[in-house]
Design a protein around this motif. Structure first.
Motif, PDB file in Angstrom:
ATOM      1  N   LEU A 130    -107.577  63.392  41.772  1.00  9.42           N
ATOM      2  CA  LEU A 130    -106.318  64.089  41.528  1.00  9.42           C
ATOM      3  C   LEU A 130    -106.378  64.750  40.150  1.00  9.42           C
ATOM      4  N   THR A 131    -106.770  66.007  40.107  1.00  8.84           N
ATOM      5  CA  THR A 131    -106.768  66.711  38.814  1.00  8.84           C
ATOM      6  C   THR A 131    -105.913  67.957  38.967  1.00  8.84           C
ATOM      7  N   THR A 132    -104.869  68.019  38.211  1.00  4.09           N
ATOM      8  CA  THR A 132    -104.006  69.204  38.237  1.00  4.09           C
ATOM      9  C   THR A 132    -103.533  69.478  36.822  1.00  4.09           C
ATOM     10  N   GLU A 133    -103.051  70.661  36.628  1.00  9.32           N
ATOM     11  CA  GLU A 133    -102.519  71.017  35.315  1.00  9.32           C
ATOM     12  C   GLU A 133    -101.155  70.347  35.195  1.00  9.32           C
ATOM     13  N   ALA A 134    -101.138  69.222  34.524  1.00  7.16           N
ATOM     14  CA  ALA A 134     -99.949  68.363  34.526  1.00  7.16           C
ATOM     15  C   ALA A 134     -98.697  69.025  33.967  1.00  7.16           C
ATOM     16  N   PHE A 135     -98.881  69.926  32.998  1.00  7.89           N
ATOM     17  CA  PHE A 135     -97.685  70.445  32.311  1.00  7.89           C
ATOM     18  C   PHE A 135     -97.108  71.686  32.976  1.00  7.89           C
ATOM     19  N   GLU A 136     -97.814  72.204  33.960  1.00  5.03           N
ATOM     20  CA  GLU A 136     -97.333  73.397  34.652  1.00  5.03           C
ATOM     21  C   GLU A 136     -96.376  73.002  35.777  1.00  5.03           C
ATOM     22  N   SER A 137     -95.572  73.976  36.208  1.00  6.63           N
ATOM     23  CA  SER A 137     -94.736  73.721  37.377  1.00  6.63           C
ATOM     24  C   SER A 137     -95.605  73.871  38.632  1.00  6.63           C
ATOM     25  N   VAL A 138     -95.098  73.330  39.716  1.00 11.19           N
ATOM     26  CA  VAL A 138     -95.821  73.437  40.981  1.00 11.19           C
ATOM     27  C   VAL A 138     -96.060  74.914  41.314  1.00 11.19           C
ATOM     28  N   TRP A 139     -95.023  75.710  41.177  1.00 10.31           N
ATOM     29  CA  TRP A 139     -95.150  77.145  41.503  1.00 10.31           C
ATOM     30  C   TRP A 139     -96.255  77.801  40.667  1.00 10.31           C
ATOM     31  N   ALA A 140     -96.236  77.532  39.352  1.00 12.59           N
ATOM     32  CA  ALA A 140     -97.189  78.185  38.455  1.00 12.59           C
ATOM     33  C   ALA A 140     -98.624  77.769  38.763  1.00 12.59           C
ATOM     34  N   GLU A 168     -94.755  80.838  48.788  1.00 10.72           N
ATOM     35  CA  GLU A 168     -93.526  80.220  49.311  1.00 10.72           C
ATOM     36  C   GLU A 168     -93.800  79.548  50.658  1.00 10.72           C
ATOM     37  N   ARG A 169     -94.523  80.247  51.518  1.00 14.09           N
ATOM     38  CA  ARG A 169     -94.808  79.678  52.846  1.00 14.09           C
ATOM     39  C   ARG A 169     -95.639  78.399  52.716  1.00 14.09           C
ATOM     40  N   ILE A 170     -96.641  78.448  51.852  1.00 10.97           N
ATOM     41  CA  ILE A 170     -97.505  77.269  51.674  1.00 10.97           C
ATOM     42  C   ILE A 170     -96.682  76.084  51.153  1.00 10.97           C
ATOM     43  N   LEU A 171     -95.863  76.344  50.154  1.00 10.77           N
ATOM     44  CA  LEU A 171     -95.069  75.246  49.575  1.00 10.77           C
ATOM     45  C   LEU A 171     -94.080  74.702  50.593  1.00 10.77           C
ATOM     46  N   LYS A 172     -93.531  75.579  51.398  1.00 11.13           N
ATOM     47  CA  LYS A 172     -92.594  75.106  52.425  1.00 11.13           C
ATOM     48  C   LYS A 172     -93.330  74.281  53.475  1.00 11.13           C
ATOM     49  N   ASP A 173     -94.496  74.775  53.907  1.00  9.90           N
ATOM     50  CA  ASP A 173     -95.290  74.035  54.907  1.00  9.90           C
ATOM     51  C   ASP A 173     -95.645  72.639  54.420  1.00  9.90           C
ATOM     52  N   LEU A 174     -95.857  72.520  53.112  1.00 14.68           N
ATOM     53  CA  LEU A 174     -96.280  71.232  52.558  1.00 14.68           C
ATOM     54  C   LEU A 174     -95.094  70.417  52.040  1.00 14.68           C
ATOM     55  N   SER A 175     -93.898  70.838  52.386  1.00 16.95           N
ATOM     56  CA  SER A 175     -92.670  70.169  51.922  1.00 16.95           C
ATOM     57  C   SER A 175     -92.639  70.031  50.403  1.00 16.95           C
ATOM     58  N   LEU A 176     -93.029  71.087  49.727  1.00 17.92           N
ATOM     59  CA  LEU A 176     -93.019  71.066  48.263  1.00 17.92           C
ATOM     60  C   LEU A 176     -92.045  72.100  47.707  1.00 17.92           C
ATOM     61  N   TRP A 177     -91.354  72.779  48.606  1.00 18.07           N
ATOM     62  CA  TRP A 177     -90.528  73.904  48.155  1.00 18.07           C
ATOM     63  C   TRP A 177     -89.455  73.454  47.164  1.00 18.07           C
ATOM     64  N   ARG A 185    -101.092  65.157  45.597  1.00 14.43           N
ATOM     65  CA  ARG A 185    -102.149  65.444  46.558  1.00 14.43           C
ATOM     66  C   ARG A 185    -101.794  66.699  47.374  1.00 14.43           C
ATOM     67  N   ARG A 186    -100.524  66.807  47.717  1.00 14.36           N
ATOM     68  CA  ARG A 186    -100.101  68.007  48.460  1.00 14.36           C
ATOM     69  C   ARG A 186    -100.194  69.251  47.589  1.00 14.36           C
ATOM     70  N   VAL A 187     -99.987  69.090  46.273  1.00 20.06           N
ATOM     71  CA  VAL A 187    -100.156  70.241  45.373  1.00 20.06           C
ATOM     72  C   VAL A 187    -101.619  70.693  45.395  1.00 20.06           C
ATOM     73  N   LEU A 188    -102.530  69.722  45.432  1.00 17.38           N
ATOM     74  CA  LEU A 188    -103.958  70.075  45.500  1.00 17.38           C
ATOM     75  C   LEU A 188    -104.260  70.861  46.771  1.00 17.38           C
ATOM     76  N   ILE A 189    -103.627  70.447  47.863  1.00 22.07           N
ATOM     77  CA  ILE A 189    -103.841  71.166  49.127  1.00 22.07           C
ATOM     78  C   ILE A 189    -103.247  72.577  49.016  1.00 22.07           C
ATOM     79  N   ALA A 190    -102.063  72.670  48.412  1.00 27.00           N
ATOM     80  CA  ALA A 190    -101.430  73.985  48.235  1.00 27.00           C
ATOM     81  C   ALA A 190    -102.331  74.891  47.404  1.00 27.00           C
ATOM     82  N   LYS A 191    -102.907  74.338  46.343  1.00 26.23           N
ATOM     83  CA  LYS A 191    -103.816  75.133  45.502  1.00 26.23           C
ATOM     84  C   LYS A 191    -105.006  75.634  46.321  1.00 26.23           C
ATOM     85  N   ALA A 192    -105.535  74.722  47.128  1.00 28.38           N
ATOM     86  CA  ALA A 192    -106.720  75.088  47.930  1.00 28.38           C
ATOM     87  C   ALA A 192    -106.388  76.160  48.967  1.00 28.38           C
TER      88      ALA A 192
END
Ligand SMILES: Nc1ncnc2c1ncn2[C@@H]1O[C@H](COP(=O)(O)OP(=O)(O)OP(=O)(O)O)[C@@H](O)[C@H]1O
Length: 308
Positions: free
Chosen positions: A87-97, A116-125, A141-148
């Motif tokens: 689990l490596t993500t840019e911790a200080f950024e927002s999910v959108w960014a 927007e569609r990706i975040l909605k599909d992953l219930s991260l909106w 983990r879902r943010v990682l999938i959204a990034k991918a």
């Protein structure tokens, strides 16, 4: 149809001298979910890392939708999304960014509608403005999938997508991965949870000691390698299996009350009729009998043990 990924004679020897891959050949079909199973250290992550251009192969060739991953790496890489194990993500950024930024890394122009569609599909909106560090592990983990998925890849690699994820969330991830497949994305996942492969995969690849031991459609694999058990509940307990039945692969339970017969699902003649007749001849009567199929887990364990 041409496979979306073709791997030929792939070898990897690390600088330490350790040979992690010993000549891997693998075709991955367009639109399928392939689950790669293998014990720890089998070479799963090494294989994925090579296809994704993170680790360089020592020998062999990989093409992604016809693009050689070395000569034509940019085109090959742009087709692939990778969800790494850690689990490596840019911790200080927002999910959108953080998700929007990932898209930019692939040279794709910004497209808020896609994000927007990706975040909605992953219930991260509803978390789009939340800083990543404030999310739960499952959400990260879902943010990682959204990034991918941010650059709209046609192939998604998931390295142990549900490791350490609770059972309920795991189910949710399976459904989400299933939806992705339905949208046309080819998915390759590694997992230690055999149940996960059994539930989701169209094909199963087993890797052990740097070699692909087997690749098969799941249904065919279960059919071919599955064993069935016939369990007989005996009317009177036996002390031992009678010598006359020594030809049959039978086991007797500790209390002597259950006789278990193991047979291949493939064999046309399972020998059950003969066995039951012989039992009758010896006055062994039973009160109940039932059959049971072996699970993918049992098949996997026996495969890996066989080749070890
Ligand atoms: N950078 C490296 N240098 C040397 N050896 C390595 C390196 N990376 C991996 N290995 C070794 O290569 C083998 C395969 O590792 P890999 O991570 O591909 O296995 P894996 O199947 O993904 O295992 P796991 O299920 O534990 O994640 C292991 O024995 C590992 O120790």
């Amino acid at each position: 149809m041409q496979p979306i990924i073709e791997i030929r004679g792939l070898e990897k020897t690390y600088a330490s001298g350790f040979q992690a891959l010993k000549g891997v050949d693998l075709d991955i079909r367009r639109g399928e979910i392939l689950a790669l199973l293998g014990p720890n250290g089998a070479g799963k992550t090494t294989l994925i890392s090579i296809v994704c251009g993170i680790v360089r192969a020592t020998a062999g060739r990989v093409t992604v939708d016809g693009h050689d991953i070395q000569r034509d790496w940019r085109a090959a890489r742009s087709l692939i999304g990778l969800v790494p194990q850690e689990l490596t993500t840019e911790a200080f950024e927002s999910v959108w960014a953080t998700v929007s930024f990932s898209r930019g890394l692939f040279g794709k122009p910004p497209n808020p509608a896609v994000i927007e569609r990706i975040l909605k599909d992953l219930s991260l909106w509803d978390k789009k403005d939340t800083k990543v560090m404030a999310l739960s592990g499952g959400m990260k983990r879902r943010v990682l999938i959204a990034k991918a998925l941010s650059h709209e890849p046609s192939i998604l690699f998931l390295d142990e997508p549900t490791a350490g994820v609770d059972v309920e969330l795991r189910r949710g991830m399976w459904e989400m991965i299933g939806r992705l497949r339905d949208s046309g994305v080819t998915i390759i996942l590694t997992t230690h949870y055999i149940e996960e492969a059994e539930e989701m995969a169209d094909s199963i690849g087993v890797i052990s000691g740097g070699r692909i031991v087997l690749v098969e459609e799941k249904a065919a694999l279960m059919e071919k390698l599955g064993k069935r058990l016939l369990t007989l509940q005996l009317q009177a307990p036996l002390d031992a299996i009678p010598a006359e039945l020594a030809d049959y692969p039978l086991t007797l339970s500790d209390n002597g009350r259950e006789l278990v017969y193991r047979f291949d699902t493939q064999q046309e003649r399972t020998g059950i009729a003969g066995l039951l007749r012989k039992l009758g001849d010896h006055g062994i009567t039973y009160t109940n009998l039932h059959t049971q199929e072996s699970s993918l887990e049992e098949i996997f364990v026996s495969l890996v043990r066989e080749r070890a």
